[in-house]
Motif scaffolding. Sequence first.
Motif, PDB file in Angstrom:
ATOM      1  N   LEU A 124       0.816  -1.214   0.000  1.00 19.87           N
ATOM      2  CA  LEU A 124       0.000   0.000   0.000  1.00 19.87           C
ATOM      3  C   LEU A 124       0.849   1.264   0.000  1.00 19.87           C
ATOM      4  O   LEU A 124       0.547   2.244  -0.691  1.00 19.87           O
ATOM      5  N   TYR A 125       1.934   1.256   0.773  1.00 18.55           N
ATOM      6  CA  TYR A 125       2.745   2.456   0.933  1.00 18.55           C
ATOM      7  C   TYR A 125       3.694   2.688  -0.248  1.00 18.55           C
ATOM      8  O   TYR A 125       4.212   3.782  -0.425  1.00 18.55           O
ATOM      9  N   HIS A 126       3.916   1.643  -1.031  1.00 16.56           N
ATOM     10  CA  HIS A 126       4.780   1.768  -2.205  1.00 16.56           C
ATOM     11  C   HIS A 126       3.996   2.104  -3.467  1.00 16.56           C
ATOM     12  O   HIS A 126       4.502   2.796  -4.345  1.00 16.56           O
ATOM     13  N   ASP A 129      -1.390   4.518  -5.467  1.00 15.11           N
ATOM     14  CA  ASP A 129      -2.308   4.853  -6.555  1.00 15.11           C
ATOM     15  C   ASP A 129      -3.091   3.646  -7.060  1.00 15.11           C
ATOM     16  O   ASP A 129      -4.082   3.814  -7.780  1.00 15.11           O
ATOM     17  N   LEU A 130      -2.659   2.443  -6.700  1.00 13.70           N
ATOM     18  CA  LEU A 130      -3.378   1.247  -7.132  1.00 13.70           C
ATOM     19  C   LEU A 130      -4.613   0.968  -6.278  1.00 13.70           C
ATOM     20  O   LEU A 130      -5.395   0.068  -6.584  1.00 13.70           O
ATOM     21  N   TRP A 131      -4.766   1.756  -5.215  1.00 20.08           N
ATOM     22  CA  TRP A 131      -5.862   1.536  -4.272  1.00 20.08           C
ATOM     23  C   TRP A 131      -6.852   2.693  -4.324  1.00 20.08           C
ATOM     24  O   TRP A 131      -6.467   3.847  -4.491  1.00 20.08           O
ATOM     25  N   TRP A 217      -3.508  -8.843 -10.153  1.00 20.40           N
ATOM     26  CA  TRP A 217      -3.507  -7.522  -9.561  1.00 20.40           C
ATOM     27  C   TRP A 217      -2.492  -6.665 -10.309  1.00 20.40           C
ATOM     28  O   TRP A 217      -1.497  -7.171 -10.835  1.00 20.40           O
ATOM     29  N   SER A 218      -2.733  -5.369 -10.336  1.00 23.31           N
ATOM     30  CA  SER A 218      -1.924  -4.474 -11.174  1.00 23.31           C
ATOM     31  C   SER A 218      -0.429  -4.593 -10.908  1.00 23.31           C
ATOM     32  O   SER A 218       0.378  -4.618 -11.845  1.00 23.31           O
ATOM     33  N   HIS A 219      -0.054  -4.679  -9.635  1.00 22.47           N
ATOM     34  CA  HIS A 219       1.370  -4.696  -9.308  1.00 22.47           C
ATOM     35  C   HIS A 219       2.050  -6.007  -9.675  1.00 22.47           C
ATOM     36  O   HIS A 219       3.278  -6.105  -9.637  1.00 22.47           O
ATOM     37  N   LYS A 220       1.270  -7.010 -10.065  1.00 23.30           N
ATOM     38  CA  LYS A 220       1.852  -8.290 -10.467  1.00 23.30           C
ATOM     39  C   LYS A 220       2.527  -8.187 -11.834  1.00 23.30           C
ATOM     40  O   LYS A 220       3.268  -9.077 -12.237  1.00 23.30           O
TER      41      LYS A 220
END
Length: 395
Positions: A124-126, A129-131, A217-220
Amino acid sequence: MIRVGIIMYFSKEYKGGINYLKNLLYASHSEAPVYIHYTFFVPSDLDQDIIDAFLPYAQVIKTNVLKRKSMPWYIDKVSDKLFKKNLLLINLLKKYKIEIVSHSNFFSRFGKLKIVSWIPDFQLYHFPDLWSASERNWMINLNKKVVKYSDRIILSSNDSLKDYIKFASEDISKVKVMQFVSQPSSLSEAEFIATQKRIQSKYQIEGDFLYLPNQFWSHKNHMVVFKAINLLKNRGLNPLLVTTGHMVDYRGNDGNIKMIRDFIEVNDLSKNILLLGLIPYAEVLVLMKTCTALINPSLFEGWSSTVEEAKSIGKKILVSDIPIHREQDPETGIYFDPRNESALADIIENVLSQVENKVSNNFLTDGEVQNNLATRTKLFAQKYHQIITELYNER
């Protein structure tokens, strides 16, 4: 006897959480701690195959208190809001004489109950914007509760510990780093062959293939691999990439899924990239063992299950060059820049060329893989037993 309770609050679609708990209980059971008894509380409508996976290691209690939108579920939610206590769950824990609640995001107190919480990561902290704003606030508040109410906090990596100190530095003495280990579920030879045949018929998978078993998920970061596959196709090659995982981003960021589907359609990659979605775990296991190489292109991980599974079966894996993957240090790993599809395409082309030219694909012998897995599993179990025993003795 130490009675440990685990409450399944999360959705059954969260395969990472289910597999984590299964691996935790397997490791604990493998060390035969006769003084620890596990009770796993699950929703009354949970799929039987998930329940069956835990029955060898824990007493499983099905309850409507955890069944979403049931009357007991609503009552417990209201009691938590009004009285800051999950009264129905408390009664259930008392009934089964639970002394420690572990890995459950449960913060209600009674008697001498101790609470062990697990923070999977600080993504979340990195990547805020994905949330959505509501999801960010919910996760921040959850982390605050974990820090405030837990007696011990388990993190899966030293990389996560750095984040904890930076973003939630309160009471560092509570924190323990416990690197989990993935176990390759066992299939008999007959089950393996039958599953392999079913996969070939069901999904039309033939020949050599690469396997990417991450949630969407986007960060994947699936797109870097898809772009690499497209580059290889443009070079005149015909690679096959198989993907599995829930094709929904729980944070509401499903634009990523649409982008993926559009990219495949526009570049005519439907025969090169298979999107299988959620599939039975037996099929996942067979795909892992029969693929040419696994891939994890993620931009962020707490402790990658895919990397751990590659280590546990001795499978070659192409992994994004991020700090957590360096910490996991897979002996079978080949690192790549997660934002450079051209470099990844070169690596994939080299891997496929080795297969075509019958160059050995083995990094380790079977004995080395088994010994490595046994050592890591033992350390995983011992660390958890130490945490549980220390907490119990503090009661």
